[in-house]
Design a protein around this motif. Structure first.
Motif, mmCIF file in Angstrom:
data_model
loop_
_atom_site.group_PDB
_atom_site.id
_atom_site.type_symbol
_atom_site.label_atom_id
_atom_site.label_comp_id
_atom_site.label_asym_id
_atom_site.label_seq_id
_atom_site.Cartn_x
_atom_site.Cartn_y
_atom_site.Cartn_z
ATOM 1 N N GLU A 52 -12.190 -14.214 -2.556
ATOM 2 C CA GLU A 52 -12.174 -13.632 -3.899
ATOM 3 C C GLU A 52 -10.776 -13.563 -4.507
ATOM 4 O OE1 GLU A 52 -14.364 -9.974 -4.290
ATOM 5 O OE2 GLU A 52 -15.848 -10.652 -2.833
ATOM 6 N N THR A 53 -9.754 -13.632 -3.668
ATOM 7 C CA THR A 53 -8.385 -13.532 -4.162
ATOM 8 C C THR A 53 -7.714 -14.902 -4.071
ATOM 9 O OG1 THR A 53 -8.243 -11.276 -3.274
ATOM 10 C CG2 THR A 53 -6.175 -12.338 -3.890
ATOM 11 N N PRO A 54 -7.137 -15.384 -5.170
ATOM 12 C CA PRO A 54 -6.368 -16.632 -5.090
ATOM 13 C C PRO A 54 -5.210 -16.480 -4.098
ATOM 14 C CG PRO A 54 -6.766 -16.022 -7.374
ATOM 15 C CD PRO A 54 -7.198 -14.857 -6.537
ATOM 16 N N ASP A 55 -4.922 -17.540 -3.353
ATOM 17 C CA ASP A 55 -3.901 -17.487 -2.313
ATOM 18 C C ASP A 55 -2.551 -17.008 -2.828
ATOM 19 O OD1 ASP A 55 -5.856 -18.470 -0.664
ATOM 20 O OD2 ASP A 55 -4.997 -20.471 -0.482
ATOM 21 N N ARG A 56 -2.115 -17.526 -3.960
ATOM 22 C CA ARG A 56 -0.807 -17.145 -4.520
ATOM 23 C C ARG A 56 -0.763 -15.669 -4.900
ATOM 24 N NH1 ARG A 56 2.999 -20.606 -3.365
ATOM 25 N NH2 ARG A 56 2.360 -22.747 -3.606
ATOM 26 N N VAL A 57 -1.869 -15.156 -5.402
ATOM 27 C CA VAL A 57 -1.941 -13.727 -5.747
ATOM 28 C C VAL A 57 -1.813 -12.896 -4.476
ATOM 29 C CG1 VAL A 57 -3.430 -11.896 -6.663
ATOM 30 C CG2 VAL A 57 -3.290 -14.102 -7.842
ATOM 31 N N ALA A 58 -2.548 -13.272 -3.436
ATOM 32 C CA ALA A 58 -2.471 -12.547 -2.164
ATOM 33 C C ALA A 58 -1.040 -12.557 -1.629
ATOM 34 C CB ALA A 58 -3.434 -13.156 -1.150
ATOM 35 N N LEU A 59 -0.384 -13.710 -1.701
ATOM 36 C CA LEU A 59 0.998 -13.817 -1.226
ATOM 37 C C LEU A 59 1.925 -12.922 -2.038
ATOM 38 C CD1 LEU A 59 3.196 -15.156 0.519
ATOM 39 C CD2 LEU A 59 3.298 -16.971 -1.205
ATOM 40 N N ASN A 60 1.853 -13.012 -3.350
ATOM 41 C CA ASN A 60 2.729 -12.196 -4.202
ATOM 42 C C ASN A 60 2.496 -10.708 -3.990
ATOM 43 O OD1 ASN A 60 3.958 -14.460 -5.296
ATOM 44 N ND2 ASN A 60 2.548 -14.560 -7.031
ATOM 45 N N GLU A 61 1.255 -10.315 -3.839
ATOM 46 C CA GLU A 61 0.953 -8.892 -3.650
ATOM 47 C C GLU A 61 1.521 -8.376 -2.332
ATOM 48 O OE1 GLU A 61 -0.731 -6.582 -5.725
ATOM 49 O OE2 GLU A 61 -0.270 -8.153 -7.171
ATOM 50 N N ILE A 62 1.368 -9.150 -1.261
ATOM 51 C CA ILE A 62 1.860 -8.676 0.036
ATOM 52 C C ILE A 62 3.382 -8.635 0.050
ATOM 53 C CG2 ILE A 62 2.052 -10.724 1.507
ATOM 54 C CD1 ILE A 62 0.105 -7.547 2.369
ATOM 55 N N ILE A 63 4.018 -9.540 -0.683
ATOM 56 C CA ILE A 63 5.486 -9.514 -0.778
ATOM 57 C C ILE A 63 5.940 -8.247 -1.505
ATOM 58 C CG2 ILE A 63 7.484 -10.636 -1.852
ATOM 59 C CD1 ILE A 63 6.004 -13.316 -1.277
ATOM 60 N N GLU A 64 5.251 -7.876 -2.570
ATOM 61 C CA GLU A 64 5.603 -6.646 -3.298
ATOM 62 C C GLU A 64 5.433 -5.414 -2.412
ATOM 63 O OE1 GLU A 64 7.168 -6.400 -6.245
ATOM 64 O OE2 GLU A 64 7.231 -8.583 -6.069
ATOM 65 N N ILE A 65 4.392 -5.395 -1.610
ATOM 66 C CA ILE A 65 4.185 -4.270 -0.692
ATOM 67 C C ILE A 65 5.272 -4.281 0.383
ATOM 68 C CG2 ILE A 65 2.601 -3.247 1.000
ATOM 69 C CD1 ILE A 65 0.295 -4.347 -0.800
ATOM 70 N N ALA A 66 5.641 -5.468 0.851
ATOM 71 C CA ALA A 66 6.706 -5.581 1.857
ATOM 72 C C ALA A 66 8.032 -5.034 1.314
ATOM 73 C CB ALA A 66 6.871 -7.041 2.285
ATOM 74 N N LYS A 67 8.309 -5.304 0.055
ATOM 75 C CA LYS A 67 9.547 -4.789 -0.552
ATOM 76 C C LYS A 67 9.568 -3.263 -0.554
ATOM 77 C CE LYS A 67 10.360 -8.745 -3.596
ATOM 78 N NZ LYS A 67 10.306 -9.214 -4.998
ATOM 79 N N LYS A 68 8.400 -2.670 -0.675
ATOM 80 C CA LYS A 68 8.310 -1.212 -0.712
ATOM 81 C C LYS A 68 8.428 -0.593 0.680
ATOM 82 C CE LYS A 68 5.379 2.536 -2.390
ATOM 83 N NZ LYS A 68 4.181 2.875 -3.169
ATOM 84 N N TYR A 69 7.836 -1.243 1.683
ATOM 85 C CA TYR A 69 7.758 -0.640 3.015
ATOM 86 C C TYR A 69 8.750 -1.226 4.021
ATOM 87 C CZ TYR A 69 3.693 1.946 1.584
ATOM 88 O OH TYR A 69 2.853 2.816 0.928
ATOM 89 N N SER A 70 9.437 -2.274 3.642
ATOM 90 C CA SER A 70 10.385 -2.898 4.550
ATOM 91 C C SER A 70 11.649 -3.223 3.777
ATOM 92 C CB SER A 70 9.733 -4.148 5.155
ATOM 93 O OG SER A 70 10.397 -4.515 6.337
ATOM 94 N N ASP A 71 12.390 -4.207 4.229
ATOM 95 C CA ASP A 71 13.621 -4.558 3.522
ATOM 96 C C ASP A 71 13.533 -5.984 2.985
ATOM 97 O OD1 ASP A 71 14.014 -6.214 5.716
ATOM 98 O OD2 ASP A 71 15.516 -4.922 6.634
#
Length: 140
Positions: free
Chosen positions: A104-123
């Motif tokens: 249901e989620t386009p691959d690029r959207v999934a990638l961009n979303e997880i990167i944004e979450i990574a920026k919040k919870y990691s470095d």
């Protein structure tokens, strides 16, 4: 102007990350994701919304062995899954699940979303690492 659908999906992805992260310690899925249903119910959100959270968390759990094998096979030589931080490993699992198994989620959207979450919870280094590893699965 913010898109409430995208914003709520990001919030639920973040909650899925938190639930999966907490599972590493407690091992109890229902307790880890239950708060999302209560939050949405209290806020008057669409009651279908928690289904996305449950699909992500249960999907990662159901495919975790396969996901871990894919991650391990794409790490630099000499690196192992156990060498990754728990935050990075959980984010990789969630992102890879959504890219490989959740149509249901386009691959690029999934990638961009997880990167944004990574920026919040990691470095920044971790978000670049996650981007590099997960991008391999989009380019295949």
């Amino acid at each position: 102007m913010p898109n409430s659908f995208t914003d709520s999906r990001r919030d639920l992805r973040e909650r899925a990350f938190q639930a999966l992260f907490s599972l590493e310690f407690s091992g109890q899925m229902p307790a880890g994701a239950h708060f999302a249903y209560e939050y949405d119910k209290d806020e008057g959100e669409d009651l279908d919304t928690p289904l996305f959270l449950l699909n992500l968390t249960q999907g990662v759990m159901a495919h975790q062995d396969e996901i871990d094998q894919l991650i391990a096979a794409n790490l630099k030589p000499g690196w192992t899954l156990s060498r990754l931080t728990l935050v990075d490993k959980t984010l990789l699992r969630l992102g890879l699940y959504e890219i490989k198994y959740y149509d249901e989620t386009p691959d690029r959207v999934a990638l961009n979303e997880i990167i944004e979450i990574a920026k919040k919870y990691s470095d920044e280094t971790s978000s670049k690492f996650i981007n590099g590893l997960l991008s391999q699965f989009i380019n295949e």
